[in-house]
Design a protein around this motif. Structure first.
Motif, PDB file in Angstrom:
ATOM      1  N   ASP A   1      32.397  43.713  36.082  1.00 25.65           N
ATOM      2  CA  ASP A   1      33.397  43.513  36.962  1.00 25.65           C
ATOM      3  C   ASP A   1      33.845  44.048  35.980  1.00 25.65           C
ATOM      4  OD1 ASP A   1      31.241  42.936  38.725  1.00 25.65           O
ATOM      5  OD2 ASP A   1      32.551  41.063  39.158  1.00 25.65           O
ATOM      6  N   ALA A   2      34.193  42.944  34.454  1.00 20.29           N
ATOM      7  CA  ALA A   2      34.811  43.725  33.668  1.00 20.29           C
ATOM      8  C   ALA A   2      35.481  44.872  32.687  1.00 20.29           C
ATOM      9  CB  ALA A   2      34.482  42.897  31.789  1.00 20.29           C
ATOM     10  N   LEU A   3      34.198  46.040  32.853  1.00 24.57           N
ATOM     11  CA  LEU A   3      34.123  47.333  32.954  1.00 24.57           C
ATOM     12  C   LEU A   3      34.670  48.088  34.267  1.00 24.57           C
ATOM     13  CD1 LEU A   3      30.685  47.667  31.414  1.00 24.57           C
ATOM     14  CD2 LEU A   3      32.752  48.084  29.772  1.00 24.57           C
ATOM     15  N   ARG A   4      33.917  47.649  34.869  1.00 22.30           N
ATOM     16  CA  ARG A   4      35.199  48.099  36.621  1.00 22.30           C
ATOM     17  C   ARG A   4      36.260  48.369  36.787  1.00 22.30           C
ATOM     18  NH1 ARG A   4      34.884  50.561  39.837  1.00 22.30           N
ATOM     19  NH2 ARG A   4      33.575  50.297  41.750  1.00 22.30           N
ATOM     20  N   LEU A   5      37.139  47.089  36.345  1.00 24.38           N
ATOM     21  CA  LEU A   5      38.047  46.619  36.151  1.00 24.38           C
ATOM     22  C   LEU A   5      38.941  47.561  35.049  1.00 24.38           C
ATOM     23  CD1 LEU A   5      37.980  42.909  37.110  1.00 24.38           C
ATOM     24  CD2 LEU A   5      40.147  45.141  38.159  1.00 24.38           C
ATOM     25  N   TRP A   6      38.595  47.153  33.560  1.00 27.48           N
ATOM     26  CA  TRP A   6      39.001  47.821  32.994  1.00 27.48           C
ATOM     27  C   TRP A   6      38.779  49.150  33.183  1.00 27.48           C
ATOM     28  CZ3 TRP A   6      40.558  46.898  28.190  1.00 27.48           C
ATOM     29  CH2 TRP A   6      41.359  48.471  26.475  1.00 27.48           C
TER      30      TRP A   6
ATOM     31  N   HIS B   1      41.001  37.243  43.261  1.00 27.39           N
ATOM     32  CA  HIS B   1      41.391  36.229  42.726  1.00 27.39           C
ATOM     33  C   HIS B   1      41.921  36.811  41.032  1.00 27.39           C
ATOM     34  CE1 HIS B   1      37.378  34.036  44.163  1.00 27.39           C
ATOM     35  NE2 HIS B   1      37.970  35.052  45.864  1.00 27.39           N
ATOM     36  N   ILE B   2      42.457  37.649  40.744  1.00 25.65           N
ATOM     37  CA  ILE B   2      43.303  37.877  39.604  1.00 25.65           C
ATOM     38  C   ILE B   2      44.502  37.580  39.459  1.00 25.65           C
ATOM     39  CG2 ILE B   2      43.087  39.567  37.930  1.00 25.65           C
ATOM     40  CD1 ILE B   2      40.256  40.600  38.539  1.00 25.65           C
ATOM     41  N   GLU B   3      45.006  37.296  39.085  1.00 26.29           N
ATOM     42  CA  GLU B   3      46.641  37.213  38.840  1.00 26.29           C
ATOM     43  C   GLU B   3      47.772  38.404  37.888  1.00 26.29           C
ATOM     44  OE1 GLU B   3      50.439  33.394  39.918  1.00 26.29           O
ATOM     45  OE2 GLU B   3      47.911  33.109  39.153  1.00 26.29           O
TER      46      GLU B   3
ATOM     47  N   TYR C   1      34.935  35.386  40.267  1.00 31.30           N
ATOM     48  CA  TYR C   1      36.490  35.384  39.195  1.00 31.30           C
ATOM     49  C   TYR C   1      37.376  37.196  38.884  1.00 31.30           C
ATOM     50  CZ  TYR C   1      33.837  31.104  37.709  1.00 31.30           C
ATOM     51  OH  TYR C   1      33.557  29.780  37.464  1.00 31.30           O
ATOM     52  N   LEU C   2      36.455  37.890  38.469  1.00 31.90           N
ATOM     53  CA  LEU C   2      37.257  39.075  38.559  1.00 31.90           C
ATOM     54  C   LEU C   2      36.906  39.885  40.262  1.00 31.90           C
ATOM     55  CD1 LEU C   2      35.638  40.451  35.621  1.00 31.90           C
ATOM     56  CD2 LEU C   2      37.542  39.852  35.430  1.00 31.90           C
TER      57      LEU C   2
ATOM     58  N   ALA D   1      43.024  41.009  33.938  1.00 28.99           N
ATOM     59  CA  ALA D   1      41.534  40.481  34.634  1.00 28.99           C
ATOM     60  C   ALA D   1      40.865  39.338  33.795  1.00 28.99           C
ATOM     61  CB  ALA D   1      41.184  41.949  35.117  1.00 28.99           C
ATOM     62  N   GLN D   2      41.340  39.320  31.922  1.00 32.21           N
ATOM     63  CA  GLN D   2      40.564  38.503  31.117  1.00 32.21           C
ATOM     64  C   GLN D   2      40.880  37.223  31.347  1.00 32.21           C
ATOM     65  OE1 GLN D   2      37.962  39.601  29.748  1.00 32.21           O
ATOM     66  NE2 GLN D   2      37.876  37.332  28.580  1.00 32.21           N
TER      67      GLN D   2
END
Length: 663
Positions: A463-468, A656-658, A651-652, A538-539
């Protein structure tokens, strides 16, 4: 004579309106006109006026405003002023999104993003120079602790510039939640006064109140090796695990464990051996709480990944070798149950420390604050990078200032309940600062360095890679609108000053750890800005949200340990386990704080969905709209995947990400 239609929007927060009257002027390329109106702005309202102006003002450049008061200076939060000129003129937008106080004249430039010009006679250039001069006097750097990132100069939240403060709704909720948590602690203490506290199940006596479905799952399964391993991939702290490329040097196998050595070698050759090494904690002094010494360890855990993606612990070394203990005890799944359980609890305690201090406080909160202060000091409101970043620094200075005065301060929460409190937390932060590299803040680099790419069960990584990638396309879309060539990047003095301010000033000469001191190309700028937005959104979401799920059941992630680590296996009993875990007071405090910090915020703004209209051009608005569309697509993708999982990873999820670090 021309007729102008003026719309004035006031913020929707408590006390955004004002009983004071407001005077307005329009300033164009050909002249200036005072508008004959006495505005008294009302909270959440947009007021519209038509006014005739006797002369042609030409293209509008500024709206000037002044708030008058007689007895009381009633601050006004102005959102946005728009002006429709005569004929077929396009509507001009003048973003404000700040408090208007005092009786001075405030000039709002027309909101089209612009780079710095070379013409000293350019009215916008003079405005941005004056704005930065004022901001640099208002936003000053300070040193909280030597060897750590610089912070905003503010001893408490009341010292902050008004536009960096919580809005009243946020302040009331934050302070109410603290009071509610304190009351819950008192009730739990009273409830347990006459109760026994001899086994982990006794923690059930305080495991009530606000908790999540996943917290209940942790409550039921916290002893399981599978859940223990899962947390390194997708728990509150997915940042420490790495694939082993060789057996750790600190792992000393005593005689009789040749079979274990052979198993580790096989897993290593298969690429299925992973490690989490907490060596950063070695030698950090432990806290003393209410006269009782606490304890810290620096464990190493080796895990193997099964063909179906489960991560299972193979061996735990609680302390590294030392001159007095050259061959530390190794704990195995085949050991007596209490010995193996206690070894895992020591790992979870160490993970609590690194998660909260290195990966949460330092790598998100303090880095985000450096970005925020540098942005306010170096980038004027007309700069496109300012307009890109300003939604992502909302509330960050206040939440960090509160943390320094309440959480990690002398006598604060860490000193009262956490084993690294009492000064050890500052030493740990300094060590972590030395390891803070540019690559470690960029998931494509960090995950590659840790060998975690392409693992289907690594949900944070996926999910982190997709959001990045989605964030990078958004940033690139904005950057390319204003920087058509690399030489324009190199020639932007405000941008280059901002870069130096972050690396050389805020991060204390971090160029030796890969941070840039200048931008030479659009690609380099886009990568750095993606890191900034990702870190602030995201982080932080990935690192912050899991607290309520994984830390509410205290034995799964104890904030402190009250007995030294075991050196033998046979002597470990239930009494040893309970004597090591936090006492009732410490456990109640841990549950209260993790609820307060991990809960969803009532005024939460989801990633990319800020209502402020900082960009006025249709092309920039289209880039933001595409960002929102991409996020919605990822939301559906994650929702569909989670429906197939026993433990959903939320979480990602973009919703849900502020949009900034606010808690």
């Amino acid at each position: 004579m021309g007729r102008y239609r003026i719309r004035v929007a006031t913020g929707a927060w408590l006390f955004s309106g004002s009983h004071n009257s407001v005077q307005l002027w329009l300033v164009g390329a050909c002249g200036e006109a005072e508008l004959q109106l006495q505005l008294r702005p009302a909270r959440g309202q947009e007021e519209e006026f038509d006014r005739d102006v006797p002369k042609d003002l030409g293209p509008l450049q500024f709206v000037k405003l002044r708030k008058h008061h007689s007895l009381v200076d009633d601050a006004w939060f102005c959102d946005l002023i728009t002006v429709q000129g005569p004929g077929a003129c396009e509507e001009a937008a003048f973003p404000c999104y700040r408090w208007v106080q005092g009786q001075g004249v405030l000039s709002l430039p027309e909101g089209t993003a612009r780079l710095a010009g070379d013409n000293a006679l350019d009215v916008f250039q003079k405005h941005r120079e004056n704005e930065l001069k004022e901001r640099q006097e208002l936003y000053c750097w300070d040193t909280w602790k030597e060897g750590l990132p610089l912070t905003i100069a503010a001893g408490c939240q009341d010292d902050l510039p008004p536009n960096m403060r919580f809005h009243e709704d946020k302040r009331l909720d934050f302070e109410w939640a603290l009071k509610a948590g304190a009351l819950e602690m008192v009730l739990k203490r009273v409830y347990t006064l006459l109760s026994s506290w001899n086994r982990p199940e006794d923690f059930d006596q305080i495991f009530w109140g606000q908790k999540s479905a996943l917290a209940e799952k942790v409550h039921q399964c916290w002893r399981d090796d599978e859940l223990f391993g899962y947390q390194f991939l997708n728990g509150a702290n997915p940042m420490l695990l790495r694939r082993s490329t060789s057996l750790p040097r600190r792992l000393v196998l005593p005689p009789g464990l040749e079979a274990l050595g052979a198993q580790l070698e096989r897993e290593l050759q298969n690429g299925s051996l992973f490690e989490a090494d907490f060596i950063l904690l070695d030698g950090i002094p432990a806290n003393v709480i209410r006269g009782e010494k606490q304890y810290l360890a620096a464990p190493l855990v080796l895990l193997r990944m099964t063909p179906n993606g489960k991560l299972l612990p193979v061996v735990i070394q609680i302390q590294p070798p030392s001159p007095s203990t050259p061959t530390p005890q190794l704990f195995l799944p085949s050991d007596p149950p209490f010995a193996w359980l206690l070894a895992k609890v020591w790992v979870r305690n160490a993970d609590f420390q690194l998660h909260q201090l290195q990966y949460h406080l330092l790598n998100t909160h303090l880095v985000a604050e450096v970005i925020a202060v540098a942005t306010m000091r170096c980038l004027p409101g007309l700069h496109p990078v300012f307009k890109l970043l300003i939604p992502h620094i909302r509330y960050t200075m206040e939440i960090n200032t509160r943390a320094r005065s309440q959480l990690i301060s002398e006598g604060g929460i860490f000193d009262k309940a956490v084993s690294t409190g009492g000064g050890g937390h500052v030493q740990l932060l300094r060590r972590a600062m030395a390891q803070l590299t540019y690559r470690s803040l960029c998931p494509p680099d960090d995950l590659a360095d840790r060998g975690l790419l392409g693992i289907p069960s690594a949900l944070y990584a996926h999910d982190a890679l997709r959001l990045w990638g989605i964030t990078a396309r958004y940033v690139e879309g904005i950057v390319h609108l204003f920087y058509h060539r690399d030489d324009i990047v190199r020639g932007d003095p405000e941008l280059q000053a901002w870069c130096r301010e972050i690396t050389e000033v805020g991060l204390c000469q971090a160029q030796d750890r890969g941070f840039p001191i200048s931008f030479q190309s659009r690609k380099q700028l886009c990568h750095f800005l993606t890191m900034c937005v990702f870190t602030c959104t995201a982080q932080h979401g990935a690192i912050n949200q899991g607290q309520l799920d994984w830390y509410a059941w205290v034995p799964n992630a104890p904030c402190t340990m009250r007995m030294p680590p075991p050196t033998t296996k046979e002597d470990v009993t239930m009494t040893t386990v309970m004597g090591s875990l936090p006492d009732v007071r410490q456990a109640c405090l841990q549950m209260t704080i993790t609820w307060h910090l991990g809960r969803r915020q009532p005024d939460m703004v989801p990633l990319g969905h800020h209502k402020e209209k900082y960009f006025s051009s249709p092309k920039a608005k289209a880039v933001l709209n595409q960002f929102q569309t991409d996020l919605e697509s990822l939301e559906r993708e994650i929702t569909a995947r989670n429906e197939q999982l026993d433990l959903p990873y939320d979480y990602l999820k973009p919703s849900h990400i502020e949009n900034s670090v606010t808690i």
